[in-house]
Design a protein around this motif. Structure first.
Motif, PDB file in Angstrom:
ATOM      1  N   GLY A  13       0.829  -1.198   0.000  1.00  0.00           N
ATOM      2  CA  GLY A  13       0.000   0.000   0.000  1.00  0.00           C
ATOM      3  C   GLY A  13       0.863   1.247   0.000  1.00  0.00           C
ATOM      4  N   HIS A  14       0.380   2.312  -0.611  1.00  0.00           N
ATOM      5  CA  HIS A  14       1.163   3.545  -0.724  1.00  0.00           C
ATOM      6  C   HIS A  14       0.327   4.731  -0.254  1.00  0.00           C
ATOM      7  CE1 HIS A  14       4.054   6.450  -2.268  1.00  0.00           C
ATOM      8  NE2 HIS A  14       3.072   7.041  -2.929  1.00  0.00           N
ATOM      9  N   ASP A  15       0.878   5.505   0.690  1.00  0.00           N
ATOM     10  CA  ASP A  15       0.238   6.719   1.188  1.00  0.00           C
ATOM     11  C   ASP A  15       1.228   7.875   1.134  1.00  0.00           C
ATOM     12  OD1 ASP A  15      -2.376   5.871   1.977  1.00  0.00           O
ATOM     13  OD2 ASP A  15      -1.496   4.874   3.702  1.00  0.00           O
ATOM     14  N   GLU A  38       4.996   3.160   2.685  1.00  0.00           N
ATOM     15  CA  GLU A  38       4.686   1.915   1.993  1.00  0.00           C
ATOM     16  C   GLU A  38       4.295   0.883   3.049  1.00  0.00           C
ATOM     17  OE1 GLU A  38       4.778   2.079  -1.250  1.00  0.00           O
ATOM     18  OE2 GLU A  38       5.883   3.963  -1.412  1.00  0.00           O
ATOM     19  N   ASN A  42      -2.573  -3.865   6.109  1.00  0.00           N
ATOM     20  CA  ASN A  42      -3.572  -2.796   6.143  1.00  0.00           C
ATOM     21  C   ASN A  42      -3.193  -1.727   7.168  1.00  0.00           C
ATOM     22  OD1 ASN A  42      -5.029  -4.235   4.296  1.00  0.00           O
ATOM     23  ND2 ASN A  42      -6.677  -4.806   5.677  1.00  0.00           N
ATOM     24  N   TYR A  46      -4.709   2.490   3.393  1.00  0.00           N
ATOM     25  CA  TYR A  46      -4.472   1.242   2.670  1.00  0.00           C
ATOM     26  C   TYR A  46      -5.216   0.113   3.367  1.00  0.00           C
ATOM     27  CZ  TYR A  46      -2.022  -2.928   0.997  1.00  0.00           C
ATOM     28  OH  TYR A  46      -1.720  -4.164   0.478  1.00  0.00           O
TER      29      TYR A  46
END
Length: 269
Positions: A13-15, A38, A42, A46
């Motif tokens: 996941g990328h924020d 990254e 969860n 993400y």
């Protein structure tokens, strides 16, 4: 039965969270500063990946970009938070015990057990960006007194062997959970074996740099693998590799089991 999953770098996941706008009360820094995260599991926005692995709930590869960037003072309770600084400088303020201000650089790491309640603030005050691995764990017992411990991993003297950083051996930082964090940094081609406490324990392997072939599975930079039911993990690594191992008791967590059932094709038996 041995089960495993592979998570490639680009599948995480990328924020990106900026220090201005709606997140300004949480993310510190001058306007334009931002946290890039990254997430292997969860976390935050993400929610497309695994809910966790054993006692692990968060494994974040985070970069604080810009002077003063980081997280303003915020609370936690009943979580164990570890940070391993890869680059830059992290100023960590926490309220455990009598409270303290700690400055961590490359190779430094901490274990902050929030327990019954604590607050902390994490900032990159220096001009260079800060990169750290963040690990969040469920505690073995709720509402313990908050605690904070820190140490240093000397890459120059501890290379070419698997070194336990967190857990139940002399010299490792204590943690109130059936968990061990180890690290392997190499400067030459090598063959290594990691043996978990029991085959029922899970091991999450994360390649920071370089690469590693783990039980026949090739992992590149920032790739990772979770495995359970294995009596040993056999690694072949090239030179200049950096690998983390997080060994955890496996919980009977309905959310995780439901996710695995729904994504059975992603598991390697």
């Amino acid at each position: 039965m041995t089960k495993s999953f592979v998570l490639r770098s680009g599948e995480r996941g990328h924020d990106v969270i900026y220090s201005d706008g709606s997140a300004s009360s949480y993310v510190a820094g001058h306007p334009g500063s931002y946290v890039a995260r990254e997430s292997s599991f969860n976390f935050h926005q993400y929610q497309g990946g695994r809910p966790g692995f054993g006692t692990i709930r968060v494994f974040g590869d985070e970069v604080f970009n810009g002077s003063g960037c980081g997280y303003n003072m915020h609370p936690h309770h009943n979580f164990i938070i570890c940070a391993f600084v890869l680059e830059g400088e992290l100023t960590h303020i926490n309220t455990a015990g009598h409270g303290m201000v700690d400055q961590l650089r490359q190779g430094d790491y901490y274990v902050f057990s929030a327990g019954s309640g604590g607050k902390h603030c994490e900032l990159s005050i220096s001009p260079e960006n800060m990169n750290a691995i963040y690990l969040w764990l469920m505690p073995g017992q709720l509402y313990l007194p908050p605690s904070y411990h820190r140490a240093h991993f000397d890459i120059r003297t501890r290379r070419n062997r698997i070194v336990q950083l967190v857990g139940d051996v002399d010299g490792a930082l204590p943690v109130a959970q059936d968990l061990r964090v180890s690290r392997l940094v190499t400067d030459r081609v090598g063959h290594f074996t990691y043996t978990p406490r029991t085959p029922e324990h899970g091991v999450y392997v994360f390649v920071v740099d370089g690469g590693a072939t783990v039980n026949g599975v090739a992992l590149a930079r920032r790739d990772s693998m979770g495995i359970t039911g294995a009596g040993a993990l056999v690694l072949d690594v090239p030179d200049s590799s950096d690998v983390f191992f997080v060994e955890t008791a496996m919980l009977d967590d309905g959310r995780i089991r439901a996710w695995e059932k729904a994504h059975g094709a992603d598991l390697i038996d």
